[in-house]
Design an enzyme around this catalytic site. Structure first.
Site, PDB file in Angstrom:
ATOM      1  N   GLY A  15       0.844  -1.191   0.000  1.00 28.92           N
ATOM      2  CA  GLY A  15       0.000   0.000   0.000  1.00 28.92           C
ATOM      3  C   GLY A  15       0.878   1.240   0.000  1.00 28.92           C
ATOM      4  CG  PHE A 117     -11.338  16.060   5.386  1.00 28.92           C
ATOM      5  CD1 PHE A 117     -11.643  16.241   4.044  1.00 28.92           C
ATOM      6  CD2 PHE A 117     -11.301  14.765   5.883  1.00 28.92           C
ATOM      7  CE1 PHE A 117     -11.895  15.150   3.224  1.00 28.92           C
ATOM      8  CE2 PHE A 117     -11.550  13.671   5.081  1.00 28.92           C
ATOM      9  CZ  PHE A 117     -11.857  13.864   3.741  1.00 28.92           C
ATOM     10  CD  GLN A 237     -11.355   7.461  12.679  1.00 30.02           C
ATOM     11  OE1 GLN A 237     -11.043   7.318  11.502  1.00 30.02           O
ATOM     12  NE2 GLN A 237     -10.967   8.493  13.399  1.00 30.02           N
ATOM     13  CG  HIS A 239     -15.649   7.287   8.262  1.00 31.92           C
ATOM     14  ND1 HIS A 239     -16.797   7.905   7.811  1.00 31.92           N
ATOM     15  CD2 HIS A 239     -14.616   7.991   7.740  1.00 31.92           C
ATOM     16  CE1 HIS A 239     -16.451   8.924   7.044  1.00 31.92           C
ATOM     17  NE2 HIS A 239     -15.144   8.994   6.988  1.00 31.92           N
ATOM     18  CG  LEU A 249     -15.381   5.870   4.059  1.00 30.75           C
ATOM     19  CD1 LEU A 249     -15.786   5.554   5.482  1.00 30.75           C
ATOM     20  CD2 LEU A 249     -13.885   6.127   3.982  1.00 30.75           C
ATOM     21  CD  GLU A 252     -13.993  13.492   8.122  1.00 29.16           C
ATOM     22  OE1 GLU A 252     -13.770  12.288   8.310  1.00 29.16           O
ATOM     23  OE2 GLU A 252     -13.412  14.393   8.726  1.00 29.16           O
ATOM     24  NE  ARG A 283     -12.720  10.400   9.404  1.00 27.23           N
ATOM     25  CZ  ARG A 283     -11.841   9.887   8.548  1.00 27.23           C
ATOM     26  NH1 ARG A 283     -11.072   8.879   8.941  1.00 27.23           N
ATOM     27  NH2 ARG A 283     -11.721  10.362   7.325  1.00 27.23           N
ATOM     28  CG  HIS A 370     -12.516   4.238   8.462  1.00 31.81           C
ATOM     29  ND1 HIS A 370     -12.571   3.812   7.152  1.00 31.81           N
ATOM     30  CD2 HIS A 370     -11.792   5.391   8.458  1.00 31.81           C
ATOM     31  CE1 HIS A 370     -11.910   4.678   6.384  1.00 31.81           C
ATOM     32  NE2 HIS A 370     -11.416   5.626   7.155  1.00 31.81           N
ATOM     33  NE  ARG A 412      -6.993   7.556  10.103  1.00 29.54           N
ATOM     34  CZ  ARG A 412      -7.717   7.997   9.070  1.00 29.54           C
ATOM     35  NH1 ARG A 412      -7.553   9.221   8.599  1.00 29.54           N
ATOM     36  NH2 ARG A 412      -8.649   7.206   8.534  1.00 29.54           N
TER      37      ARG A 412
END
Length: 597
Positions: A15, A117, A237, A239, A249, A252, A283, A370, A412
């Site tokens: 990733g 955000f 977390q 979301h 998802l 945001e 969040r 999330h 986060r």
């Protein structure tokens, strides 16, 4: 007999963190990347709304503001030296991506576009600030493609569809990894001077999740089995805006463009919970508010979902009420064409998976599991630390969601995951290559592949009657019900008992496919073992923390308790159970205070 390979640096995971580490390591060391997926299918590709960096392209902004917002967003559990390092590094990293050719969205005069955000603010006014640098709603996809192309250009060697099963440790240092090649079922030993884990998170622990099927916590589980602790695992977390029942998802960025959350009475309820920033609170705050709305009967039609409304008439109504303006001072008003241009994939997701058009209909959403704030403990250079004294393990590095630096603390902020993977991926790669240049290869043990082989053989030859799919389903439901947005001691004790029952049943599962080629039945069973271990560590860590902080919200201990709990949890998986110890949080400039939005 396992095949053998030798590289100076081996990176596990492809990733954003893994590719950034590979790019930097490969400039100084012979580098290989192992991934259980084809690299451009990695989960970074699903990141939508943007990467946070205080460029100040559209309004005043500063890395110091970004630093404070991140500290506050973490509910003061993030280490402030690492957070400051990340937020100042974010600006040059974004320009570096631009110079690599990443196609950011642009302002009319050609600069990188930025949008608001959740939790990112002007530190003077307290209002949302445009800090998220984006490529429509495909930012992660563009980062992944750009970095992969750069790695190919830099002659990184890729081993695609190789599942790493074990970390080789010799003389207390990392000496390589053992992997299975999916196409053949053969085991491979990768001898290395330095190993970087960048295997992502473990959101598949929960029933409703935004995470890909591959997110099964492999890196943390492998490390735990080699005596390395996991840090702050109780913080996971949720979301606020996953598509109802599916968990997919909704970025945001939709709220950044003016979308609002609406309950069954048609109320914009976030005004009650976060009066200043409303739908752009952090969040954890929004997810809890949504649960309270639903629990008190204001879910849509009494159901467990609410609406996210991004129809132009709704956006314009609330923009006028909020007095929102564009950077040139003109009133903020949008058209359907503008929304479609800024979040095209979201519009497409809703049309495809829900059969609705968000430009004319509200989107049914619910909180979805999330992101892992916890993981393998590291310092800000990606070096893995193995105790409360921050002792570095030679040759082992971790970056991205698998790691806990800790820059996210208890919660986060949106856009900070992409900053995290790039900044700490870069430094993990640099440090790994630097270490490799000054170190010799550790001698490999004769039985390097035996532990990995024994794990697979036990699964392949088990004559039990339990089905992995049944255990997996029960585990995810248990975690969602009792170790989710809200928690209690009673619920978590029920969860822990269930997890231990499932671990015992796991010893008796039966694999249907006994073949060697692409045996996903076997590998999915092995991944389930990882999830079971992480579920136990998560629940034990959460039970011990008798306070509410960030994503860890206990109804029986509703207040944050800085006197007793301003500290990081470290959890070891021992023969006699999970052992917990703690280490202090690094506080530099920002003493803890009440967190309001």
């Amino acid at each position: 007999m396992a095949q053998h390979h030798q590289f100076e640096v081996v990176i596990v995971g492809a990733g954003g963190a893994g590719l950034m580490a590979a790019l930097y390591a490969s400039r100084k060391a012979k580098t290989a990347v192992l991934s259980k997926l084809y690299p451009t299918r990695s989960h970074t590709g699903t990141a939508q709304g943007g990467i946070g960096a205080a460029l100040g392209n559209l309004e005043e902004d500063h890395p110091e503001w970004h630093t404070f917002d991140t500290v506050k967003g973490s509910d003061y559990l993030g280490d402030q030296d690492a957070i400051e390092f990340m937020c100042y590094e974010a600006v040059p990293i974004v320009y570096e991506l631009e110079h690599m050719g990443l196609p950011f969205s642009r302002t009319p005069d050609g600069r990188i576009a930025q949008r608001p955000f959740g939790g990112h603010t002007n530190n003077v006014t307290g209002k949302p600030v445009r800090r998220s640098c984006y490529a429509a709603d495909r930012t992660g996809h563009m980062i992944l493609q750009t970095l992969y192309q750069q790695c190919i250009k830099n002659h990184v060697t890729f081993f695609d569809e190789f599942q790493v099963l074990d970390l080789i440790v010799v003389n207390g240092a990392a000496a390589g990894v053992v992997a299975i090649e999916l196409a053949t079922g053969e085991l491979h030993v990768f001898h290395a001077k330095a190993v970087v884990f960048a295997t992502g998170g473990h959101g598949r622990l929960w029933e409703i999740t935004s995470n890909a099927y591959a997110y099964t916590g492999d890196g943390i589980a492998i490390a735990l089995r080699r005596g390395i602790p996991a840090e702050d695992m109780e913080f996971f977390q949720f979301h606020p805006t996953g598509i109802y029942r599916l968990g997919i998802l909704i970025t945001e960025g939709v709220r950044g463009e003016g979308g609002v959350l609406i309950n069954d009475k048609g109320e914009r309820f976030m005004e009650r919970y976060a009066p200043r920033v409303k739908d752009l609170a952090s969040r954890d705050v929004i997810s809890r508010a949504m649960y309270i709305e639903m629990r008190e009967g204001r879910g849509i039609g009494g159901q467990r979902y609410l609406y996210l409304d991004v129809r132009p008439e709704t956006v314009n109504k609330y923009a006028e009420l909020d007095g929102r303006t564009r950077p040139d001072g003109s009133p903020y008003r949008v058209t359907a064409e503008e929304i479609l241009a800024k979040v095209p994939d979201i519009i497409d997701f809703c049309r495809t998976y829900l059969g609705i058009d968000p430009l004319t209909q509200p989107i049914p959403v619910q909180p979805t599991a999330h992101y892992a704030m916890g993981g393998i403990p590291t310092n800000k250079f990606g070096e893995v630390v193995i105790d409360e004294h921050n002792t570095v393990m030679p040759g082992l590095y971790a970056a991205g969601e698998v790691a806990c630096v800790s820059v996210h603390g208890a919660n986060r902020l949106g856009t900070n995951s992409l900053v995290d993977i790039l900044v700490f991926g870069k430094y993990a790669g640099l440090r790994a290559a630097e270490f490799a240049r000054g170190a010799a290869f550790q001698p490999l043990p004769a039985d390097a592949a035996d532990f990995a082989r024994s794990q697979l053989d036990r699964l392949l030859h088990s004559q039990g009657s339990e089905r992995a799919a049944d255990i997996s389903r029960e585990l995810k439901a248990t975690m969602f019900d009792h170790v989710g947005v809200f928690r209690t001691e009673e619920g978590m004790r029920q969860a822990l008992a269930k997890i231990r029952e499932l671990k015992e049943r796991y010893r008796h599962i039966r694999i249907q496919d006994r073949g060697r080629i692409f045996n996903m039945d076997l590998l999915n069973a092995w991944e389930l073992g990882n999830l079971l271990d992480l579920a136990e560590v998560t629940t034990v860590s959460a039970l011990a923390r008798t306070e509410s902080r960030g994503a860890h919200a206990r109804e029986d201990y509703p207040q944050r308790d800085d006197v007793n709990w301003l500290k990081h949890t470290l959890a070891w998986m021992c023969q006699d159970g999970i052992q917990l110890r703690y280490k202090p949080v690094v506080i530099t400039k920002y003493p803890p205070k009440e967190r309001t939005y």
